[in-house]
Design an enzyme around this catalytic site. Sequence first.
Site, PDB file in Angstrom:
ATOM      1  N   GLY A 207       5.499  -2.447   6.936  1.00  0.00           N
ATOM      2  CA  GLY A 207       6.867  -2.937   7.084  1.00  0.00           C
ATOM      3  C   GLY A 207       7.681  -2.139   8.068  1.00  0.00           C
ATOM      4  O   GLY A 207       7.302  -1.049   8.483  1.00  0.00           O
TER       5      GLY A 207
ATOM      6  N   LEU B 238       6.272   4.473  19.903  1.00  0.00           N
ATOM      7  CA  LEU B 238       6.509   4.130  21.308  1.00  0.00           C
ATOM      8  C   LEU B 238       5.316   3.371  21.893  1.00  0.00           C
ATOM      9  O   LEU B 238       5.447   2.246  22.340  1.00  0.00           O
ATOM     10  CB  LEU B 238       6.791   5.414  22.106  1.00  0.00           C
ATOM     11  CG  LEU B 238       7.623   5.217  23.363  1.00  0.00           C
ATOM     12  CD1 LEU B 238       9.036   4.821  23.020  1.00  0.00           C
ATOM     13  CD2 LEU B 238       7.622   6.492  24.209  1.00  0.00           C
ATOM     14  N   HIS B 239       4.176   4.023  21.892  1.00  0.00           N
ATOM     15  CA  HIS B 239       2.890   3.402  22.240  1.00  0.00           C
ATOM     16  C   HIS B 239       2.732   2.933  23.691  1.00  0.00           C
ATOM     17  O   HIS B 239       1.656   2.482  24.062  1.00  0.00           O
ATOM     18  CB  HIS B 239       2.550   2.244  21.297  1.00  0.00           C
ATOM     19  CG  HIS B 239       2.590   2.614  19.844  1.00  0.00           C
ATOM     20  ND1 HIS B 239       2.233   3.853  19.371  1.00  0.00           N
ATOM     21  CD2 HIS B 239       2.980   1.905  18.749  1.00  0.00           C
ATOM     22  CE1 HIS B 239       2.388   3.888  18.065  1.00  0.00           C
ATOM     23  NE2 HIS B 239       2.841   2.733  17.656  1.00  0.00           N
TER      24      HIS B 239
ATOM     25  N   CYS C 136      -2.300   1.304   8.599  1.00  0.00           N
ATOM     26  CA  CYS C 136      -1.365   0.277   8.147  1.00  0.00           C
ATOM     27  C   CYS C 136      -1.994  -1.044   7.731  1.00  0.00           C
ATOM     28  O   CYS C 136      -2.556  -1.748   8.572  1.00  0.00           O
ATOM     29  CB  CYS C 136      -0.422  -0.055   9.290  1.00  0.00           C
ATOM     30  SG  CYS C 136       0.766   1.193   9.530  1.00  0.00           S
TER      31      CYS C 136
ATOM     32  N   GLU D 179       0.842  -1.197   0.000  1.00  0.00           N
ATOM     33  CA  GLU D 179       0.000   0.000   0.000  1.00  0.00           C
ATOM     34  C   GLU D 179       0.870   1.237   0.000  1.00  0.00           C
ATOM     35  O   GLU D 179       1.979   1.219   0.514  1.00  0.00           O
ATOM     36  CB  GLU D 179      -0.863   0.018   1.263  1.00  0.00           C
ATOM     37  CG  GLU D 179      -1.807  -1.140   1.342  1.00  0.00           C
ATOM     38  CD  GLU D 179      -2.566  -1.172   2.657  1.00  0.00           C
ATOM     39  OE1 GLU D 179      -2.569  -0.161   3.374  1.00  0.00           O
ATOM     40  OE2 GLU D 179      -3.151  -2.222   2.949  1.00  0.00           O
TER      41      GLU D 179
HETATM   42  N1  SAH Z   1       7.210  -0.266  11.360  1.00  0.00           N
HETATM   43  C1  SAH Z   1       7.271   1.165  11.441  1.00  0.00           C
HETATM   44  C2  SAH Z   1       6.491   1.887  10.376  1.00  0.00           C
HETATM   45  C3  SAH Z   1       5.119   1.395  10.017  1.00  0.00           C
HETATM   46  S1  SAH Z   1       3.779   1.659  11.111  1.00  0.00           S
HETATM   47  C4  SAH Z   1       6.862   1.625  12.815  1.00  0.00           C
HETATM   48  O1  SAH Z   1       6.482   0.795  13.638  1.00  0.00           O
HETATM   49  O2  SAH Z   1       6.964   2.814  13.093  1.00  0.00           O
HETATM   50  C5  SAH Z   1       3.394   3.365  11.060  1.00  0.00           C
HETATM   51  C6  SAH Z   1       2.674   3.849  12.328  1.00  0.00           C
HETATM   52  O3  SAH Z   1       1.284   3.477  12.332  1.00  0.00           O
HETATM   53  C7  SAH Z   1       3.275   3.250  13.577  1.00  0.00           C
HETATM   54  O4  SAH Z   1       3.393   4.207  14.589  1.00  0.00           O
HETATM   55  C8  SAH Z   1       2.249   2.196  13.920  1.00  0.00           C
HETATM   56  O5  SAH Z   1       2.379   1.818  15.242  1.00  0.00           O
HETATM   57  C9  SAH Z   1       0.953   2.900  13.562  1.00  0.00           C
HETATM   58  N2  SAH Z   1      -0.225   2.013  13.444  1.00  0.00           N
HETATM   59  C10 SAH Z   1      -0.265   0.706  13.160  1.00  0.00           C
HETATM   60  N3  SAH Z   1      -1.535   0.233  13.172  1.00  0.00           N
HETATM   61  C11 SAH Z   1      -2.330   1.281  13.495  1.00  0.00           C
HETATM   62  C12 SAH Z   1      -3.751   1.432  13.685  1.00  0.00           C
HETATM   63  N4  SAH Z   1      -4.594   0.418  13.533  1.00  0.00           N
HETATM   64  N5  SAH Z   1      -4.204   2.666  14.007  1.00  0.00           N
HETATM   65  C13 SAH Z   1      -3.359   3.725  14.138  1.00  0.00           C
HETATM   66  N6  SAH Z   1      -2.026   3.622  13.972  1.00  0.00           N
HETATM   67  C14 SAH Z   1      -1.508   2.423  13.661  1.00  0.00           C
END
Ligand code: SAH
Length: 364
Positions: free
Chosen positions: A173, A227-228, A354, A91
Amino acid sequence: MKTILFNLNDSELEKFVTDMSLPRFRSKQIREWLNRGAPNFNVMKNLPEDLRNKLNECAETLPVKIVKKLESSDNQTTKFLLELIDGEQIECVLMRTTYGNSVCVSSQAGCAMGCKFCASTLLGLKRNLTVNEMFAQILVAQWELRGDKLKDIHPNGDANNGDVSHIVVMGTGEPLQNTENVIGFLERANSEMNISWRRITVSTCGIVPGIKELNKWGRPINLAISLHAPTDELRSQIMPINNKYKLQEVLDAAFTFSDTHNRQLMIEYILLGKKDKNGDIELYNASNEYAEKLSDLLYGHNVMVNLIPWNTVDERDFASISGNSVHRFQDILIKKGIHTRIRRERGADIGSACGQLRLKNAKK
Ligand code: SAH
């Protein structure tokens, strides 16, 4: 198999053209179209029609093909589902904003990281993307913006000029599992598309050796850390990578990167809720206590915390939290002196989080 002309260098393209008994200058004409993101040969109006037809039979322009294109209702976000030569799908998202045209690029087909809230990782990792496959994603966006209208020469492509101006490597990715190709791609985007380093952001879940590699590379791009969670205990529950690289180690590497390049570090924090057995939503990582902990971790550093509303993924048992809870979390950060903003949801109506679109398509 059809030859992908974008993957050929200049002398290979010339040979391809002369092998078809065509004059050499055709390769220059084709190259110009390829660099503008031409999706097929029909659009190459300065080639004779029979040649265009012949090329369509034996060749492809780009190493990605548009399978689906979705437009958000406000027309500001376009999401592409793209197919690679081996049938893998990825995507890419074009976001038209007041500050420019930003493309969210995927770095891998699938993802191995296993984050518990994310759709991209549900089918596992298929493979790394090549430099050309990443570059072709911005060309798809560039063609969407400009089509066959000629580009004015303009440094640092700008919004009013209708070019791609920003890149975020935040698609499917983990870019720092494919660091060499990501660097190769960004070097080309900078030199061939004039996209300045400070308009480029790489987002990682926290692969410490990869962050160090970016530091060695030395370009002043923006780094974003997903970070989350503000404690190792909580983070390990939702991000398996935290078992390998602990929170403080990730932050130290990231602070070093942003201090060295004099950039503000971006911290991504999805605000998650969880349904209890009565179906009520409890805060997961979004309590007052976690807001305080997050502030303590970041205090004194040049950071911007992006608070991200969770985009629902049916396969995942998290829940979005109320706007009030989001603002309460943000208020605590602000009171503690931490820069923060709430990320505007873009393209939620077209499954822009994502991996949602790819997942949906794979299930059919
Ligand atoms: N692997 C890398 C880049 C891809 S994810 C990373 O982890 O940063 C890009 C961002 O989208 C990340 O911060 C990821 O945690 C977030 N993300 C993934 N799924 C999501 C969702 N369902 N809702 C909101 N953000 C999401």
